[in-house]
Design an enzyme around this catalytic site. Structure first.
Site, PDB file in Angstrom:
ATOM      1  N   HIS A  48      32.573 -66.087  75.034  1.00  0.00           N
ATOM      2  CA  HIS A  48      33.010 -66.855  76.342  1.00  0.00           C
ATOM      3  C   HIS A  48      34.268 -67.567  76.377  1.00  0.00           C
ATOM      4  CE1 HIS A  48      28.780 -66.721  78.063  1.00  0.00           C
ATOM      5  NE2 HIS A  48      28.466 -65.919  77.035  1.00  0.00           N
ATOM      6  N   HIS A 177      24.174 -59.217  69.806  1.00  0.00           N
ATOM      7  CA  HIS A 177      22.759 -59.696  70.093  1.00  0.00           C
ATOM      8  C   HIS A 177      21.772 -59.015  69.273  1.00  0.00           C
ATOM      9  CE1 HIS A 177      24.109 -59.652  74.761  1.00  0.00           C
ATOM     10  NE2 HIS A 177      24.626 -60.556  74.008  1.00  0.00           N
ATOM     11  N   ASP A 195      15.749 -59.636  69.640  1.00  0.00           N
ATOM     12  CA  ASP A 195      15.142 -58.350  69.077  1.00  0.00           C
ATOM     13  C   ASP A 195      14.062 -59.150  68.011  1.00  0.00           C
ATOM     14  OD1 ASP A 195      16.400 -59.235  66.788  1.00  0.00           O
ATOM     15  OD2 ASP A 195      17.373 -57.586  66.390  1.00  0.00           O
ATOM     16  N   ASP A 202      21.198 -56.827  62.161  1.00  0.00           N
ATOM     17  CA  ASP A 202      20.627 -55.239  61.753  1.00  0.00           C
ATOM     18  C   ASP A 202      20.861 -54.456  63.000  1.00  0.00           C
ATOM     19  OD1 ASP A 202      18.574 -56.194  63.013  1.00  0.00           O
ATOM     20  OD2 ASP A 202      17.329 -56.068  61.439  1.00  0.00           O
TER      21      ASP A 202
END
Ligand code: HEM
Length: 340
Positions: A48, A177, A195, A202
């Site tokens: 950002h 992410h 996730d 990973d």
């Protein structure tokens, strides 16, 4: 010769100082070198800050922002009010005492803290660290940070405009992410991971974004959300779109179960991002101080329990989807994360 020795001495002394800042961060903010919430937030902050630069604004005679110049911290009163920066004030406040005693420029510290925190996540590559950035004298213009409701077109144009960051490089940067949570897109379900392995860097993020969506994370859909394949997981609309767009789908799929490629490509794209607005020739490479306190090996990618190959929305026409083992047991859901 004497000058060269002086140069080596300076770099050596700087290395010791920078290592002390690393240790301070690991002892405190990262709670003994963990891949904790602050590690993820620190990585998000690097992005950002860095993305706040626009060649098209500059070309039109307007202020185009300074990129990785620390403006998000120095002008926090302005930039934390930007819609895309919702929630970023928390990590700015938490980093403040470490920044104040670091002796680094704000611009360097933002990128440095992100690299130190990321190194604590199992499977993460060691990120390059450059020192010597000049601090911002102006806030970044608004609307330069992509939001999850933006189209792939808009996001790709934004990255290109920021510093010729290509579609493939955006795919690589989104490996970030794999250690991410959302709290502000749907505030009714804070700390929802993107996730099922949010504390491991990973390729599972690339697998799970390709699965058919079945449920909203909260009670209803919100702007910037796409249906997730697993209860308790959150899917950003932009991640859904990148996994399926003809320009990015094959590179996305190529990351699946290819930990080495993901590490190398993410590290290279991150270096490019962390230098936006800066001239690398004016900086000193201190990358050797980034040490990993954790294991670099991760489990192979898998299909979450309860899923089959039928659940994959394959979008790359060129290559068959990699064959993955199915996690044993009943269909999974991710329990809410308890935070302190
Ligand atoms: C393609 C453009 C991107 C979009 C639209 C996007 C959007 C988002 C959103 C909406 C969140 C959740 C924030 C919240 O609700 O708390 C998030 C989290 C995160 N993003 Fe991105 N992002 C993008 C690219 C990146 C890049 C390039 C990086 C770093 C290299 C990054 C690193 C992270 C991290 C580490 C988090 C987790 C923060 C936490 O757990 O608190 N993102 N992103």
């Amino acid at each position: 010769m004497a000058l060269r020795q002086l140069e080596i001495g300076l770099v050596f002394a700087l290395g010791i100082t920078v290592a002390a800042v690393r240790d301070d961060l690991n002892r405190g903010l990262f709670q003994g070198g963990q891949c904790n919430e602050e590690a993820s937030e620190s990585l998000r902050l690097t992005f950002h800050d860095a993305i706040g630069i626009s060649s098209s604004l500059t070309a039109s005679g307007q202020w185009g922002g300074g990129g990785a110049d620390g403006s998000i911290v120095i002008f926090a009163d302005v930039e934390t009010a930007f819609e895309a920066n919702n929630g970023i004030d928390e990590i700015i406040n938490e980093q403040e005492p470490y920044l104040l005693r670091s002796n680094m420029s704000v611009a360097d510290f933002v990128q440095f803290a992100g690299a130190v925190g990321t190194a604590n996540c199992p499977g993460a590559p060691r990120l390059s660290v450059y020192i010597g950035r000049k601090d911002a004298t102006q806030a970044s213009p608004n609307w330069l940070t992509p939001e999850p409701s933006y189209t792939v077109d808009t996001i790709l144009n934004r990255f290109m405009d920021a510093g010729n960051i290509t579609a493939d490089e955006v795919v690589y940067l989104l490996a970030s992410h794999s250690i991410a949570f959302q709290s502000k897109i749907d505030p009714t379900v804070p700390y929802t991971p993107l996730d099922s392995t949010p504390n491991v860097f990973d390729t599972q993020f690339y697998v799970e974004t390709q699965l058919t969506g079945i449920t909203w994370a909260g009670n209803t859909s919100v702007l910037g959300e796409s249906m997730s394949p697993i209860p308790g997981e959150f899917r950003l609309q932009s991640d859904y779109a990148f996994a399926r767009d003809p320009r990015t789908a094959c590179e996305w799929q190529s990351m699946v179960d290819n930990q080495t490629k993901m590490q190398q490509m993410f590290a290279a794209a991150y270096t490019k991002m962390s230098l936006l607005g800066q001239n690398v020739d004016d900086l000193i490479d201190c990358s050797e101080v980034i040490t990993s306190l954790t294991s670099n090996t991760v489990l192979p990618a898998f299909l979450p329990a309860g899923k089959t190959a039928e659940d994959i929305d394959q979008a790359c026409p060129d290559t068959a989807y990699p064959s993955l083992t199915v996690q044993p047991g009943p269909a999974i859901s991710i329990p809410p994360i308890q935070t302190a």
